[in-house]
Design a protein around this motif. Structure first.
Motif, PDB file in Angstrom:
ATOM      1  N   ILE A  21       3.214  -3.292  -5.022  1.00 25.67           N
ATOM      2  CA  ILE A  21       3.880  -4.309  -5.848  1.00 25.67           C
ATOM      3  C   ILE A  21       2.849  -5.016  -6.726  1.00 25.67           C
ATOM      4  O   ILE A  21       3.047  -5.161  -7.940  1.00 25.67           O
ATOM      5  N   GLU A  22       1.748  -5.453  -6.136  1.00 27.23           N
ATOM      6  CA  GLU A  22       0.750  -6.220  -6.884  1.00 27.23           C
ATOM      7  C   GLU A  22      -0.003  -5.385  -7.911  1.00 27.23           C
ATOM      8  O   GLU A  22      -0.436  -5.896  -8.929  1.00 27.23           O
ATOM      9  N   PHE A  23      -0.159  -4.086  -7.666  1.00 27.21           N
ATOM     10  CA  PHE A  23      -0.911  -3.248  -8.587  1.00 27.21           C
ATOM     11  C   PHE A  23      -0.028  -2.576  -9.628  1.00 27.21           C
ATOM     12  O   PHE A  23      -0.513  -1.820 -10.458  1.00 27.21           O
ATOM     13  N   LYS A  24       1.267  -2.863  -9.580  1.00 24.77           N
ATOM     14  CA  LYS A  24       2.199  -2.301 -10.560  1.00 24.77           C
ATOM     15  C   LYS A  24       1.796  -2.704 -11.978  1.00 24.77           C
ATOM     16  O   LYS A  24       1.959  -1.937 -12.923  1.00 24.77           O
ATOM     17  N   GLN A  25       1.246  -3.905 -12.121  1.00 25.83           N
ATOM     18  CA  GLN A  25       0.805  -4.390 -13.433  1.00 25.83           C
ATOM     19  C   GLN A  25      -0.262  -3.483 -14.050  1.00 25.83           C
ATOM     20  O   GLN A  25      -0.430  -3.453 -15.261  1.00 25.83           O
ATOM     21  N   GLN A  32      -2.603   4.958  -5.147  1.00 27.57           N
ATOM     22  CA  GLN A  32      -3.602   5.382  -6.132  1.00 27.57           C
ATOM     23  C   GLN A  32      -4.803   4.448  -6.175  1.00 27.57           C
ATOM     24  O   GLN A  32      -5.908   4.885  -6.468  1.00 27.57           O
ATOM     25  N   TYR A  33      -4.564   3.182  -5.862  1.00 24.76           N
ATOM     26  CA  TYR A  33      -5.642   2.205  -5.905  1.00 24.76           C
ATOM     27  C   TYR A  33      -6.768   2.586  -4.943  1.00 24.76           C
ATOM     28  O   TYR A  33      -7.935   2.329  -5.228  1.00 24.76           O
ATOM     29  N   LEU A  34      -6.421   3.231  -3.816  1.00 25.62           N
ATOM     30  CA  LEU A  34      -7.454   3.661  -2.869  1.00 25.62           C
ATOM     31  C   LEU A  34      -8.449   4.608  -3.527  1.00 25.62           C
ATOM     32  O   LEU A  34      -9.656   4.521  -3.305  1.00 25.62           O
ATOM     33  N   TYR A  98     -11.299  -2.482 -10.989  1.00 24.28           N
ATOM     34  CA  TYR A  98     -11.944  -2.470  -9.673  1.00 24.28           C
ATOM     35  C   TYR A  98     -12.159  -3.870  -9.084  1.00 24.28           C
ATOM     36  O   TYR A  98     -11.845  -4.084  -7.907  1.00 24.28           O
ATOM     37  N   PRO A  99     -12.678  -4.848  -9.828  1.00 21.74           N
ATOM     38  CA  PRO A  99     -12.892  -6.171  -9.220  1.00 21.74           C
ATOM     39  C   PRO A  99     -11.603  -6.788  -8.669  1.00 21.74           C
ATOM     40  O   PRO A  99     -11.615  -7.410  -7.611  1.00 21.74           O
ATOM     41  N   PHE A 100     -10.488  -6.584  -9.347  1.00 21.49           N
ATOM     42  CA  PHE A 100      -9.207  -7.089  -8.858  1.00 21.49           C
ATOM     43  C   PHE A 100      -8.817  -6.377  -7.565  1.00 21.49           C
ATOM     44  O   PHE A 100      -8.391  -7.014  -6.596  1.00 21.49           O
TER      45      PHE A 100
END
Length: 150
Positions: A21-25, A32-34, A98-100
């Motif tokens: 939800i948070e990385f949808k932006q 995928q963030y992993l 990445y920092p986020f």
């Protein structure tokens, strides 16, 4: 035996759901963030090592990597000494997000460990690492086409 793996699974699914939800932006979904985090932390990693690190099969990793490449988060570069080997690197877009992603991971750790002493958190980490190592034996066994005996 206690339902420890159920608890671990619920924690993992809850955190994954929050992250999706948070990385949808950033148009990052389904874990995928992993990949972006691990590639930023290990620039030049090869696909097989990344899949092993995240504990997914090569096909799943290949699909995620292809999508991230299409989205402009990562790029593949041929190894200079062996053209068959493709190394993975973050792009400027990947490095920018990445920092986020890292802050979110740190925040989730802080929330998860609220009320635990440093000693308790260290002990939990050691125990979970032992659990992971135990599971890795079966993971490698099954990955090679074998069947576990129940």
């Amino acid at each position: 035996m206690k339902d420890i793996l159920r608890e671990i699974g619920m924690i993992a699914r809850a955190l994954d759901s929050i992250s999706n939800i948070e990385f949808k932006q950033f148009d990052l979904t389904k874990g995928q963030y992993l990949y972006v985090v691990r590639i930023c932390e290990n620039p030049g990693i090869i696909q097989e090592k990344l899949a092993e690190m995240i504990k997914v099969d090569r096909t799943t990793a290949a699909r995620a990597i292809q999508r991230l490449e299409e989205q402009g988060f990562i790029l593949k570069k041929e190894d200079e000494s062996n053209k068959k080997i493709k190394k993975l690197f973050p792009t400027k877009k990947g490095e920018a997000v990445y920092p986020f992603l890292k802050r979110e991971g740190e925040h989730s750790n802080t929330v998860a460990l609220a009320g635990f002493s440093l000693e308790e958190a260290d002990h939990m980490l050691q125990l979970l690492q032992r659990v992971r190592k135990n599971i890795e034996v079966d993971w490698e066994f099954v990955k090679k086409g074998n069947k576990r005996k129940y």
